[in-house]
Design a protein around this motif. Sequence first.
Motif, PDB file in Angstrom:
ATOM      1  N   LEU A 158       0.848  -1.185   0.000  1.00 59.58           N
ATOM      2  CA  LEU A 158       0.000   0.000   0.000  1.00 59.58           C
ATOM      3  C   LEU A 158       0.890   1.243   0.000  1.00 59.58           C
ATOM      4  CD1 LEU A 158      -2.527  -1.286   2.651  1.00 59.58           C
ATOM      5  CD2 LEU A 158      -3.020  -0.945   0.223  1.00 59.58           C
ATOM      6  N   SER A 201      -2.954   9.270   0.180  1.00 56.20           N
ATOM      7  CA  SER A 201      -2.259   8.096  -0.346  1.00 56.20           C
ATOM      8  C   SER A 201      -3.130   6.859  -0.259  1.00 56.20           C
ATOM      9  CB  SER A 201      -0.974   7.859   0.448  1.00 56.20           C
ATOM     10  OG  SER A 201      -1.290   7.455   1.773  1.00 56.20           O
ATOM     11  N   ALA A 202      -2.722   5.812  -0.971  1.00 60.99           N
ATOM     12  CA  ALA A 202      -3.431   4.541  -0.903  1.00 60.99           C
ATOM     13  C   ALA A 202      -3.395   3.975   0.509  1.00 60.99           C
ATOM     14  CB  ALA A 202      -2.823   3.547  -1.893  1.00 60.99           C
ATOM     15  N   ALA A 231      -5.953   5.850   2.637  1.00 63.58           N
ATOM     16  CA  ALA A 231      -7.306   5.451   2.254  1.00 63.58           C
ATOM     17  C   ALA A 231      -7.643   4.076   2.809  1.00 63.58           C
ATOM     18  CB  ALA A 231      -7.442   5.462   0.734  1.00 63.58           C
ATOM     19  N   TYR A 232      -6.705   3.147   2.709  1.00 63.80           N
ATOM     20  CA  TYR A 232      -6.954   1.799   3.225  1.00 63.80           C
ATOM     21  C   TYR A 232      -7.116   1.814   4.747  1.00 63.80           C
ATOM     22  CZ  TYR A 232      -6.533  -3.142   4.276  1.00 63.80           C
ATOM     23  OH  TYR A 232      -6.772  -4.411   4.750  1.00 63.80           O
ATOM     24  N   LEU A 273      -5.091  -2.595  -6.366  1.00 63.33           N
ATOM     25  CA  LEU A 273      -5.664  -1.258  -6.215  1.00 63.33           C
ATOM     26  C   LEU A 273      -5.242  -0.391  -7.382  1.00 63.33           C
ATOM     27  CD1 LEU A 273      -3.479   1.156  -5.241  1.00 63.33           C
ATOM     28  CD2 LEU A 273      -3.419  -0.281  -3.227  1.00 63.33           C
ATOM     29  N   ARG A 274      -6.019   0.647  -7.629  1.00 63.72           N
ATOM     30  CA  ARG A 274      -5.673   1.662  -8.623  1.00 63.72           C
ATOM     31  C   ARG A 274      -6.407   2.940  -8.279  1.00 63.72           C
ATOM     32  NH1 ARG A 274      -9.582   2.528 -12.626  1.00 63.72           N
ATOM     33  NH2 ARG A 274     -11.295   1.003 -12.624  1.00 63.72           N
ATOM     34  N   LEU A 275      -5.882   4.052  -8.755  1.00 66.08           N
ATOM     35  CA  LEU A 275      -6.525   5.337  -8.541  1.00 66.08           C
ATOM     36  C   LEU A 275      -7.482   5.600  -9.694  1.00 66.08           C
ATOM     37  CD1 LEU A 275      -6.691   7.871  -6.764  1.00 66.08           C
ATOM     38  CD2 LEU A 275      -4.849   8.861  -8.145  1.00 66.08           C
ATOM     39  N   TRP A 320      -9.635   5.679  -4.497  1.00 65.88           N
ATOM     40  CA  TRP A 320      -8.821   4.475  -4.597  1.00 65.88           C
ATOM     41  C   TRP A 320      -9.754   3.282  -4.741  1.00 65.88           C
ATOM     42  CZ3 TRP A 320      -3.864   4.546  -5.600  1.00 65.88           C
ATOM     43  CH2 TRP A 320      -3.103   5.663  -5.248  1.00 65.88           C
ATOM     44  N   PHE A 362     -10.237  -0.587  -4.701  1.00 66.00           N
ATOM     45  CA  PHE A 362      -9.624  -1.794  -4.158  1.00 66.00           C
ATOM     46  C   PHE A 362     -10.318  -3.023  -4.730  1.00 66.00           C
ATOM     47  CE2 PHE A 362      -8.802   1.510  -1.026  1.00 66.00           C
ATOM     48  CZ  PHE A 362      -7.453   1.318  -0.746  1.00 66.00           C
ATOM     49  N   ALA A 411     -10.748   9.525  -2.278  1.00 62.60           N
ATOM     50  CA  ALA A 411      -9.352   9.898  -2.057  1.00 62.60           C
ATOM     51  C   ALA A 411      -9.164  11.371  -1.751  1.00 62.60           C
ATOM     52  CB  ALA A 411      -8.529   9.522  -3.296  1.00 62.60           C
TER      53      ALA A 411
END
Length: 322
Positions: free
Chosen positions: A97, A120-121, A124-125, A177-179, A196, A198, A211
């Motif tokens: 991540l 950031s990822a 967010a996670y 994951l991807r934005l 983000w 998932f 995000a």
Amino acid sequence: MRRAIALLGLPLLVAAGCAPAGSGPAAGGPSAGSPDHRWEAFDQRAVEVAEAWRPGPAWRTGYVPLQDATVLTGDPGFGPDTEAAFRAGWYRDQIALPSAKPDDGTVRFPDGTLRVPLVSAAEAYARLDQGDPPACDGRPKEPGRPKDGPTIEPGPDGPVSSPADPRACIPLTVTALRLGTAPVRTSRGVADVPAWLFTVTELKVPVARLAVAASAVAAVPEGVAPTRPAPDGVVGAQDLAAPAEGARLTYRLGVGACDTGITPLVLERDDVVVVGGGVTRSTGGCTDQLLIHPVTVTLRAPLGVRPVLDVLTGAPLVVGPR
């Protein structure tokens, strides 16, 4: 004493009538020639709420989300266990991540765009994951292998099952994951918001976590409630059960455990919609509970960017958990 809250699994009530845009009569009320003072009391209070609505400039120029920051991007194909895990926020990650913040993103509204800072990822996670499920005997002892997919290795929280072999008390497994973006109801209508996305092994579609950094998120206004006490027999709305579908609006009323004759009531104007309900109170003893009762009405015009206000508090309603 605070009331306990329960969810009623009752059929949706569809209003038989609708208030025309720009007018005052309540939808779902009794037929003409059968006046009911609950309806009159609703109308009077709803007019006060509508006329007191004065949101700040952020409502029209900023980013004010009207739903949760965790968004499903389609039909997830829930089973009972995966739905429980999603609602509880039980996840386990199987990927790195990134902690680096991406460049600023763009929120695209129907009436324009807004540049916003993003998280950031990893951040967010951290907000997506609400902890681990409780230990239970239903957990599989070996990692599952989804059909036509990769082997899922056990992690620090224990193994998980494959979609074909769901068990109770399992977290959802994040494998990629991807934005990207997700559709979100905001004060300026449905917007495409950076998120983000998932990939979750147990679900058919990605889970999106918005995000946008907290510094760019404007708070939902509290609204202005009339100073008079709420009329007896008029109940308030708790939230929207789902984003509006054109002119179709579903919201959830807070009613007493022994209330009957639950009827959705609506004041529809060109710039605002005020909702609530009418009930018949029990004359006997009753438990002190607040039950959540979904109702559906059809407006005279699509909701569009109009706010939906609660008749008791004057506050705009947001889309609640599904």
